[in-house]
Design an enzyme around this catalytic site. Structure first.
Site, PDB file in Angstrom:
ATOM      1  CG  ASP A 116      -9.852   0.387   8.355  1.00 28.40           C
ATOM      2  OD1 ASP A 116      -9.442  -0.345   7.437  1.00 28.40           O
ATOM      3  OD2 ASP A 116      -9.798   1.625   8.319  1.00 28.40           O
ATOM      4  CG  HIS A 144      -3.684  -4.226   6.306  1.00 24.36           C
ATOM      5  ND1 HIS A 144      -2.686  -3.434   6.824  1.00 24.36           N
ATOM      6  CD2 HIS A 144      -4.488  -3.383   5.598  1.00 24.36           C
ATOM      7  CE1 HIS A 144      -2.871  -2.178   6.450  1.00 24.36           C
ATOM      8  NE2 HIS A 144      -3.959  -2.117   5.700  1.00 24.36           N
ATOM      9  CD1 TRP A 156      -2.515   9.139   0.908  1.00 24.89           C
ATOM     10  CD2 TRP A 156      -4.471  10.188   1.010  1.00 24.89           C
ATOM     11  NE1 TRP A 156      -3.234   8.548   1.908  1.00 24.89           N
ATOM     12  CE2 TRP A 156      -4.448   9.173   1.990  1.00 24.89           C
ATOM     13  CE3 TRP A 156      -5.615  10.986   0.897  1.00 24.89           C
ATOM     14  CZ2 TRP A 156      -5.510   8.934   2.848  1.00 24.89           C
ATOM     15  CZ3 TRP A 156      -6.673  10.738   1.759  1.00 24.89           C
ATOM     16  CH2 TRP A 156      -6.621   9.725   2.712  1.00 24.89           C
ATOM     17  CD  GLN A 196      -1.321   0.281   3.655  1.00 30.11           C
ATOM     18  OE1 GLN A 196      -2.526   0.333   3.417  1.00 30.11           O
ATOM     19  NE2 GLN A 196      -0.846   0.385   4.878  1.00 30.11           N
ATOM     20  NE  ARG A 252      -3.637   7.619   7.270  1.00 31.47           N
ATOM     21  CZ  ARG A 252      -4.574   8.551   7.450  1.00 31.47           C
ATOM     22  NH1 ARG A 252      -4.602   9.248   8.573  1.00 31.47           N
ATOM     23  NH2 ARG A 252      -5.480   8.792   6.525  1.00 31.47           N
ATOM     24  CG  ASP A 303      -8.833   3.043   1.760  1.00 27.66           C
ATOM     25  OD1 ASP A 303      -9.940   2.632   2.140  1.00 27.66           O
ATOM     26  OD2 ASP A 303      -7.870   3.233   2.532  1.00 27.66           O
ATOM     27  CD  GLU A 321     -15.309   4.921   3.279  1.00 28.07           C
ATOM     28  OE1 GLU A 321     -15.106   3.705   3.440  1.00 28.07           O
ATOM     29  OE2 GLU A 321     -14.404   5.728   2.960  1.00 28.07           O
TER      30      GLU A 321
END
Length: 671
Positions: free
Chosen positions: A462, A527, A294, A278, A291, A395, A398
């Site tokens: 998650d 993961h 992006w 990822q 993190r 991902d 939302e």
């Protein structure tokens, strides 16, 4: 369809089932107005409604119009709403809604129910499978940490991050439910909705706008019913063949670490189908943990030489998967392009709209802008597919804020629940337009009405790295079952869970139990979690690694059976992970089983989801069953079996055409 008129009301029936009854004393529809507030903090929503009015639509007028019936509802001589009721060519009942009052923005409808009825669905629901006795707000969001207002983890998450969630929070809500009476009911709306199943004689469906229509149909069997539902919403494409060849290892940290982990896993006997990195585009460290950077392009600093290694891995039978989401990091190259071209959602005054994702800010690519969609598909085609990725996690989606401005002029509040469908469509079309549907996949956690035909694999989101029922391993099972009834029959979870916060740390036992579980699902992918250093990993010690080797071989050996079940999902809409009642309709106990499932037609799986268990109690519907590990025969009922690590409670039908394959599982595991 039949509409029975009474002196003071009417009843709408379809295939001998009452859909709703309306009378002066007990109206079925209420209309009103309200003001909702949406306080979003990093994908978690605090939603409140101030209801200004709620009026029962007691007055009615019925007009016949050929094959359609028009019913006008109102209050004291004022018309508020017109219903147009008819059957489609496929035999489904449609109730179209046409508002006659601009100020009305609240809708309640009471669908007929019986006290003993059970209902399922509403997208992916992770705490309850049978939804009766609860109400379910339907709004795509972060699912919450802990998801139980009575436990300590949820309290901590609420106190520190407004992120504790509750039983109904889900990445994938859908205003559709299925009844044990073999009907489905769908309310076509993208607005905030709330389905209330707490009443004996009706289910109350609420929406914060006037829905487009209600859709209803009934079948003679559950397999026919889920096929009917899939004909409405679409079905997922079949998985690429290579996905069933073994586990997809979740790895982070760079090229050398990735290659070392693959080599070590293979030497330990692990069947490695792919590696999922990822962080292929780089990382950002925050207080939450590791993190991602992006800006969706390869990071040669973290992954030197990957542009050639990715192709060498593929030739060696290992696919490489990455990550993307629908937001672009402020100040980076993709953000600059999108801003310059007007591809980002804005503030009402046209200013920059940035979303806080936890110590960094991103722009929202406006998927109501066709040019923005084509541009983002181009990013996927060039930066992911063109680079050589064989799949990715698609991902989020939302997080669409309700106060941003979109190019189509529609309220972001009404677009919010539709955003996952738009995001899935972009990913699917990018792969399809490259001619790679049979070879590349993506998986996503967010969902909504109509995304089924675009979402290749649903991922459970998650989960916590602990044993809690509402947000741990156990929660994946009702999630898979409810989503499967909605047409998302290819489902999987992070092996080991993800959320590592508030003192939670993944233990060795939990990791091994989750490996056992995922060996009997349509896709097996691990993961590291958001804080990898706090978690037991698949290669933390040799025992865990050899355990993964055994169970990955079990998974790969199931390929012929899983491949047939996946094809059935695509062709007929019958999910791979199925509730027991799907094939045992006369078994009343089967309707209350939420932590077991049928894997295809012939296998029952009852994952161990409590720590320090050495045996497990489960339910078998009446049939000739064989315990996969001991070979012991069972007829049905409640049974208790030994359940050591590496031998999850799994049974197969003695009459299955795949019986020899299942009987060989113990030898496969020991090989």
């Amino acid at each position: 369809m039949n509409i029975v008129k009474q002196e003071n009301g009417f009843t709408v029936l379809h295939k001998d089932r009452t859909v709703f009854t309306h009378s002066l004393d007990k109206p079925a529809i209420f209309l009103g107005s309200g003001q909702g507030t949406f306080d979003m903090y990093r994908g978690n929503f605090d939603i409140k409604d101030y209801v200004e009015s709620r009026l029962p639509m007691r007055a009615f007028r019925i007009d016949e119009e050929g094959d359609k019936t028009s019913i006008t509802l109102g209050v004291e001589g004022e018309d508020y709403l017109t219903l147009t009721i008819y059957e489609t060519e496929e035999g489904r009942l449609i109730v179209d809604f046409n508002s006659l009052k601009d100020e009305v923005n609240r809708f309640w409808m009471r669908v007929h129910a019986t006290p003993e009825e059970k209902v399922y669905g509403c997208g992916e629901q992770l705490t309850y499978f049978n939804l009766r006795g609860k109400n379910f707000p339907l709004w795509t969001s972060e699912p919450g940490v802990g998801r139980n207002k009575n436990n300590y983890v949820t309290w901590l998450a609420d106190t520190k991050d407004k992120a504790g969630g509750d039983y109904y929070n889900t990445n994938y809500p859908q205003p559709t439910f299925v009844s044990n009476d073999k009907y489905f009911c769908h309310l076509q709306t993208t607005a905030y909705a709330d389905f209330d199943f707490r009443h004996d004689d009706f289910h109350e469906l609420q929406a914060w706008n006037i829905p487009d229509y209600l859709l209803f149909d009934r079948e003679d069997s559950f397999t026919a019913l889920v096929g009917n539902i899939s004909n409405v919403f679409g079905t997922q494409p079949e998985l690429p063949d290579w996905v069933l060849d073994g586990v997809i290892l979740g790895v982070q940290g760079g090229t050398d670490i990735t290659l070392e982990k693959i080599e070590r896993a293979r030497k330990a006997g692990v069947k490695v189908a792919g590696v999922w990195n990822q962080d292929w585009q780089g990382i950002k460290m925050t207080s939450f943990g590791k993190r991602l950077h992006w800006n969706w392009e390869w990071s040669p600093e973290l992954y030197p030489g990957l542009d050639t290694k990715i192709h060498e891995l593929k030739e060696d039978g290992v696919r490489f998967l990455g990550y993307i989401n629908p937001y672009v990091l402020e100040g980076q190259s993709l953000y600059k392009i999108a801003k310059e071209k007007g591809y980002l959602a804005t503030k009402a005054d046209g200013g920059d709209y940035l979303v806080d994702f936890g110590e960094f800010y991103c722009g929202v690519v406006d998927f109501t802008n066709d040019e923005a969609c084509e541009w983002y598909k181009g990013v996927i085609k060039e930066n992911l597919i063109g680079f050589g990725l064989d799949g990715w996690m698609a991902d989020f989606s939302e997080y669409l804020p309700t106060d941003c401005t979109l190019s189509n002029g529609r309220s972001a509040e009404l677009e919010h629940n539709d955003w996952p469908r738009r995001w899935a469509k972009i990913n699917h079309e990018a792969i399809e337009e490259c001619g790679k549907i049979d070879d590349i996949l993506f998986f996503m956690r967010a969902g909504g009405t109509g995304f089924q035909r675009y979402c290749h694999v649903l991922w459970a989101g998650d989960q916590c790295v602990d044993w809690c029922i509402e947000d741990g391993l156990a929660s994946v099972i009702p999630g898979a079952l409810s989503a499967g009834l909605m047409g998302n029959g290819i489902h999987h979870s992070d092996v080991g869970g993800y959320t590592t916060l508030h003192g939670m740390k993944r233990t060795k036992e939990l990791m091994m139990r989750w490996i056992d579980f995922c060996a009997f699902t349509p896709m097996m992918r691990s993961h590291e979690g958001n804080r990898p250093g706090d978690n037991h990993q698949f290669d933390t010690d040799d025992e865990t690694l050899f355990h993964l080797g055994r169970m990955s071989r079990v998974f790969a050996s199931m390929k012929p059976y899983l491949k047939a079940a996946i094809a059935e999902n695509t062709e007929a809409g019958i999910p791979v992970m199925r509730p027991l009642f799907m094939h045992y309709e006369q078994d009343e106990t089967a309707y209350d089983i939420q932590f077991q499932y049928l894997l295809g037609r012939d296998v029952i799986v009852a994952p161990v989801y409590n720590k320090e268990e050495t045996e497990w109690k489960l339910y078998l519907p009446e049939d000739d069953w064989v315990h996969a590990w001991s070979g012991q025969a069972f007829k049905g009922g409640w049974v208790t079996v030994d359940a050591p690590l590496g031998e999850p409670p799994v049974f197969y039908r003695k009459s299955s055409e795949y019986a020899d394959l299942f009987a060989a599982l113990p030898q496969v595991a020991k090989a």
